[in-house]
Design a protein around this motif. Sequence first.
Motif, PDB file in Angstrom:
ATOM      1  N   LEU A  61      39.278 -32.905  32.972  1.00 49.76           N
ATOM      2  CA  LEU A  61      38.402 -33.390  34.035  1.00 49.76           C
ATOM      3  C   LEU A  61      39.037 -33.238  35.416  1.00 49.76           C
ATOM      4  O   LEU A  61      40.243 -33.350  35.590  1.00 49.76           O
ATOM      5  CB  LEU A  61      38.032 -34.861  33.786  1.00 49.76           C
ATOM      6  CG  LEU A  61      39.106 -35.861  33.338  1.00 49.76           C
ATOM      7  CD1 LEU A  61      40.094 -36.190  34.431  1.00 49.76           C
ATOM      8  CD2 LEU A  61      38.444 -37.125  32.824  1.00 49.76           C
ATOM      9  N   GLU A  62      38.210 -32.978  36.410  1.00 55.20           N
ATOM     10  CA  GLU A  62      38.679 -32.956  37.793  1.00 55.20           C
ATOM     11  C   GLU A  62      38.907 -34.367  38.314  1.00 55.20           C
ATOM     12  O   GLU A  62      39.788 -34.598  39.138  1.00 55.20           O
ATOM     13  CB  GLU A  62      37.676 -32.241  38.697  1.00 55.20           C
ATOM     14  CG  GLU A  62      37.750 -30.730  38.638  1.00 55.20           C
ATOM     15  CD  GLU A  62      36.941 -30.068  39.737  1.00 55.20           C
ATOM     16  OE1 GLU A  62      36.533 -30.771  40.698  1.00 55.20           O
ATOM     17  OE2 GLU A  62      36.708 -28.854  39.644  1.00 55.20           O
ATOM     18  N   ASN A  63      38.078 -35.298  37.844  1.00 58.94           N
ATOM     19  CA  ASN A  63      38.135 -36.677  38.311  1.00 58.94           C
ATOM     20  C   ASN A  63      37.890 -37.582  37.120  1.00 58.94           C
ATOM     21  O   ASN A  63      37.103 -37.237  36.227  1.00 58.94           O
ATOM     22  CB  ASN A  63      37.063 -36.894  39.385  1.00 58.94           C
ATOM     23  CG  ASN A  63      37.239 -38.189  40.125  1.00 58.94           C
ATOM     24  OD1 ASN A  63      37.116 -39.273  39.545  1.00 58.94           O
ATOM     25  ND2 ASN A  63      37.511 -38.108  41.421  1.00 58.94           N
ATOM     26  N   TRP A  64      38.510 -38.741  37.107  1.00 58.24           N
ATOM     27  CA  TRP A  64      38.403 -39.614  35.935  1.00 58.24           C
ATOM     28  C   TRP A  64      36.985 -40.112  35.691  1.00 58.24           C
ATOM     29  O   TRP A  64      36.675 -40.565  34.586  1.00 58.24           O
ATOM     30  CB  TRP A  64      39.383 -40.783  36.042  1.00 58.24           C
ATOM     31  CG  TRP A  64      40.788 -40.337  35.762  1.00 58.24           C
ATOM     32  CD1 TRP A  64      41.799 -40.181  36.650  1.00 58.24           C
ATOM     33  CD2 TRP A  64      41.311 -39.933  34.484  1.00 58.24           C
ATOM     34  NE1 TRP A  64      42.934 -39.713  36.014  1.00 58.24           N
ATOM     35  CE2 TRP A  64      42.662 -39.566  34.687  1.00 58.24           C
ATOM     36  CE3 TRP A  64      40.775 -39.854  33.198  1.00 58.24           C
ATOM     37  CZ2 TRP A  64      43.481 -39.125  33.648  1.00 58.24           C
ATOM     38  CZ3 TRP A  64      41.585 -39.415  32.165  1.00 58.24           C
ATOM     39  CH2 TRP A  64      42.919 -39.055  32.395  1.00 58.24           C
ATOM     40  N   ARG A  65      36.087 -40.010  36.662  1.00 56.74           N
ATOM     41  CA  ARG A  65      34.699 -40.387  36.387  1.00 56.74           C
ATOM     42  C   ARG A  65      34.055 -39.447  35.369  1.00 56.74           C
ATOM     43  O   ARG A  65      33.039 -39.770  34.761  1.00 56.74           O
ATOM     44  CB  ARG A  65      33.872 -40.406  37.677  1.00 56.74           C
ATOM     45  CG  ARG A  65      33.617 -39.048  38.291  1.00 56.74           C
ATOM     46  CD  ARG A  65      32.476 -39.091  39.309  1.00 56.74           C
ATOM     47  NE  ARG A  65      32.722 -40.020  40.383  1.00 56.74           N
ATOM     48  CZ  ARG A  65      33.246 -39.698  41.564  1.00 56.74           C
ATOM     49  NH1 ARG A  65      33.619 -38.447  41.796  1.00 56.74           N
ATOM     50  NH2 ARG A  65      33.424 -40.600  42.493  1.00 56.74           N
ATOM     51  N   GLU A  66      34.655 -38.272  35.155  1.00 54.44           N
ATOM     52  CA  GLU A  66      34.110 -37.271  34.227  1.00 54.44           C
ATOM     53  C   GLU A  66      34.602 -37.502  32.794  1.00 54.44           C
ATOM     54  O   GLU A  66      34.521 -36.598  31.960  1.00 54.44           O
ATOM     55  CB  GLU A  66      34.520 -35.854  34.663  1.00 54.44           C
ATOM     56  CG  GLU A  66      34.530 -35.579  36.150  1.00 54.44           C
ATOM     57  CD  GLU A  66      33.170 -35.259  36.715  1.00 54.44           C
ATOM     58  OE1 GLU A  66      32.193 -35.244  35.946  1.00 54.44           O
ATOM     59  OE2 GLU A  66      33.089 -35.019  37.928  1.00 54.44           O
ATOM     60  N   ILE A  67      35.094 -38.680  32.474  1.00 56.63           N
ATOM     61  CA  ILE A  67      35.763 -38.934  31.195  1.00 56.63           C
ATOM     62  C   ILE A  67      34.889 -38.615  29.992  1.00 56.63           C
ATOM     63  O   ILE A  67      35.386 -38.275  28.913  1.00 56.63           O
ATOM     64  CB  ILE A  67      36.260 -40.402  31.143  1.00 56.63           C
ATOM     65  CG1 ILE A  67      37.096 -40.690  29.888  1.00 56.63           C
ATOM     66  CG2 ILE A  67      35.095 -41.378  31.251  1.00 56.63           C
ATOM     67  CD1 ILE A  67      38.424 -40.001  29.862  1.00 56.63           C
ATOM     68  N   TRP A  68      33.572 -38.665  30.131  1.00 59.10           N
ATOM     69  CA  TRP A  68      32.701 -38.360  28.992  1.00 59.10           C
ATOM     70  C   TRP A  68      32.884 -36.905  28.538  1.00 59.10           C
ATOM     71  O   TRP A  68      32.660 -36.603  27.357  1.00 59.10           O
ATOM     72  CB  TRP A  68      31.235 -38.644  29.342  1.00 59.10           C
ATOM     73  CG  TRP A  68      30.525 -37.532  30.045  1.00 59.10           C
ATOM     74  CD1 TRP A  68      30.546 -37.248  31.375  1.00 59.10           C
ATOM     75  CD2 TRP A  68      29.677 -36.538  29.441  1.00 59.10           C
ATOM     76  NE1 TRP A  68      29.771 -36.133  31.647  1.00 59.10           N
ATOM     77  CE2 TRP A  68      29.222 -35.686  30.477  1.00 59.10           C
ATOM     78  CE3 TRP A  68      29.253 -36.286  28.131  1.00 59.10           C
ATOM     79  CZ2 TRP A  68      28.381 -34.608  30.246  1.00 59.10           C
ATOM     80  CZ3 TRP A  68      28.412 -35.201  27.894  1.00 59.10           C
ATOM     81  CH2 TRP A  68      27.978 -34.383  28.944  1.00 59.10           C
ATOM     82  N   LEU A  69      33.308 -36.024  29.440  1.00 61.02           N
ATOM     83  CA  LEU A  69      33.556 -34.631  29.071  1.00 61.02           C
ATOM     84  C   LEU A  69      34.727 -34.508  28.098  1.00 61.02           C
ATOM     85  O   LEU A  69      34.866 -33.481  27.425  1.00 61.02           O
ATOM     86  CB  LEU A  69      33.827 -33.790  30.318  1.00 61.02           C
ATOM     87  CG  LEU A  69      32.651 -33.599  31.279  1.00 61.02           C
ATOM     88  CD1 LEU A  69      33.120 -32.907  32.559  1.00 61.02           C
ATOM     89  CD2 LEU A  69      31.516 -32.806  30.625  1.00 61.02           C
ATOM     90  N   HIS A  70      35.571 -35.513  28.032  1.00 58.90           N
ATOM     91  CA  HIS A  70      36.635 -35.573  27.030  1.00 58.90           C
ATOM     92  C   HIS A  70      36.166 -36.342  25.797  1.00 58.90           C
ATOM     93  O   HIS A  70      36.103 -35.825  24.690  1.00 58.90           O
ATOM     94  CB  HIS A  70      37.878 -36.282  27.590  1.00 58.90           C
ATOM     95  CG  HIS A  70      38.562 -35.563  28.704  1.00 58.90           C
ATOM     96  ND1 HIS A  70      39.806 -35.931  29.162  1.00 58.90           N
ATOM     97  CD2 HIS A  70      38.198 -34.514  29.464  1.00 58.90           C
ATOM     98  CE1 HIS A  70      40.192 -35.141  30.142  1.00 58.90           C
ATOM     99  NE2 HIS A  70      39.211 -34.275  30.353  1.00 58.90           N
ATOM    100  N   GLU A  71      35.834 -37.616  26.030  1.00 64.64           N
ATOM    101  CA  GLU A  71      35.620 -38.523  24.904  1.00 64.64           C
ATOM    102  C   GLU A  71      34.272 -38.335  24.219  1.00 64.64           C
ATOM    103  O   GLU A  71      34.160 -38.486  22.998  1.00 64.64           O
ATOM    104  CB  GLU A  71      35.801 -39.977  25.354  1.00 64.64           C
ATOM    105  CG  GLU A  71      37.163 -40.280  25.955  1.00 64.64           C
ATOM    106  CD  GLU A  71      38.328 -39.997  25.010  1.00 64.64           C
ATOM    107  OE1 GLU A  71      38.095 -39.777  23.810  1.00 64.64           O
ATOM    108  OE2 GLU A  71      39.475 -40.004  25.492  1.00 64.64           O
ATOM    109  N   GLY A  72      33.238 -38.030  24.969  1.00 59.10           N
ATOM    110  CA  GLY A  72      31.942 -37.765  24.348  1.00 59.10           C
ATOM    111  C   GLY A  72      31.990 -36.544  23.445  1.00 59.10           C
ATOM    112  O   GLY A  72      31.445 -36.543  22.331  1.00 59.10           O
ATOM    113  N   PHE A  73      32.681 -35.491  23.897  1.00 59.66           N
ATOM    114  CA  PHE A  73      32.785 -34.268  23.105  1.00 59.66           C
ATOM    115  C   PHE A  73      33.657 -34.491  21.864  1.00 59.66           C
ATOM    116  O   PHE A  73      33.334 -33.998  20.779  1.00 59.66           O
ATOM    117  CB  PHE A  73      33.366 -33.140  23.969  1.00 59.66           C
ATOM    118  CG  PHE A  73      32.370 -32.502  24.888  1.00 59.66           C
ATOM    119  CD1 PHE A  73      31.997 -31.180  24.726  1.00 59.66           C
ATOM    120  CD2 PHE A  73      31.803 -33.215  25.936  1.00 59.66           C
ATOM    121  CE1 PHE A  73      31.078 -30.579  25.576  1.00 59.66           C
ATOM    122  CE2 PHE A  73      30.895 -32.631  26.801  1.00 59.66           C
ATOM    123  CZ  PHE A  73      30.520 -31.313  26.622  1.00 59.66           C
ATOM    124  N   ALA A  74      34.766 -35.229  22.024  1.00 59.64           N
ATOM    125  CA  ALA A  74      35.629 -35.490  20.861  1.00 59.64           C
ATOM    126  C   ALA A  74      34.928 -36.398  19.855  1.00 59.64           C
ATOM    127  O   ALA A  74      35.076 -36.223  18.641  1.00 59.64           O
ATOM    128  CB  ALA A  74      36.944 -36.107  21.312  1.00 59.64           C
TER     129      ALA A  74
END
Length: 449
Positions: A305-318
């Motif tokens: 992620l570029e910014n921690w607000r984008e955390i769903w791009l990590h955790e949602g995908f996993a």
Amino acid sequence: MSVAPGISRHPYFPERGNEGYWVEHYELSLDYRVGANRLRAAAVISAFASRPRSLDTFSLDLSSALRVSGVLVDGEPARFAHRGDKLRVTPARALQEGTLFAVEVRYGGNPRPLPSRWGGLGWEQLTDGVIVASQPTGAPSWFPCNDDPSGKSTYRITVTTGSAYEVVASGRLAGRRRAASTTTWVYEQAEPTATYLASVQVGRYQSVEVQGPVPQRLVFPSRLGARVLTDFGRQEQMIDLFTGMFGPYPFASYTVVVTGDELEIPVEAQAMSIFGSNHVDGRRGEERLVAHELAHQWFGNSLTLENWREIWLHEGFAAYAEWLWSEASGDETADALADRWHRRLAALPQDFLLADPGPRRLFDDRVYKRGALALHALRRALGDEPFFSLLREWTGTYQHGAVTTEKFTRMAARFSATALDGLFSRWLYTERLPPVPAHRTGDGGGPQR
């Protein structure tokens, strides 16, 4: 407008990250005594000045628990001040934009985790060893850095410690040499790596190599060997499945470390995952976590992620990868899991924004499960073949790079014959949970490999 050096552009953690330069490479030399928890270290940081005007001062993130004994910039002594987990450096001469410069920091002390609302982060003593679990802001607990998740660098990590201990660090083992009672381990990480994903693990471990298209290494206390070999026995099939769905595995190998201590949750690092002894039972009871941490190598570690607000791009995908593995391995289908989790989330307060959860909710379960539901809704809207084609293009286009929600939604639009604005608005930018997505007529129902 440029941001002044020492001022972060990240609203969730404004105290982390520094402007005015970007880091190309970290060379870390660590001499560590396990029993005393005593670290003597040097970091050589190769960076480019990026401030439009000359850079006459800059900052690094480094825990105040560690004492800095000296700083050199391009081989010359520099003035420095170390307060509040910031190391502020004034070189003898200002650095011009585009200049490549080297900062050497000598430091040491008793490293300890940095406090956070989620507990201690970073370098932490185990009963007999060390774990480094830095997500999201624990990297400064053990080395001076520009602690920005979108700023990726290469690493060379040298660790000297007692010969009774095995050391696992980020990257490829490039060398190991023994001298008297200590052993020095050298690891090189060639793929760009975010600071929070750099890691060192120390323990009385044995290791097993698993050969295959992606070489795997399992590292664990000998007493847990039988459990580990069973619980991670299907990891090669997971890699094969995820490679078909997500694209080629993005690193040269994959290492799993199981500590002798219990851990609250597993932790991902670059090309490495760390589990506690409580995560292995010899019956694959936590296999969903094995899938989850493996999937992070694509979503979180290669694409960060570029910014921690984008955390769903990590955790949602996993989290969605857990459902895909469950479906492919003959357990519950993704549809059944989506229905079950939708019912659970619908019973919670409807006050959650997936695309910007806020720092207090960074690891809220809704980031994981609503993120997975959003992907399931997208899969149903597109159909399997376009959906998995999208994921493969996503990981290929941004491999080892930084990503945002906007980049993903823009790419997804290219795979749909109809507009996806409404779907993304409901799932990402609206607090109320949308209805469970309807099945797509004529959908094959299974992931395309």
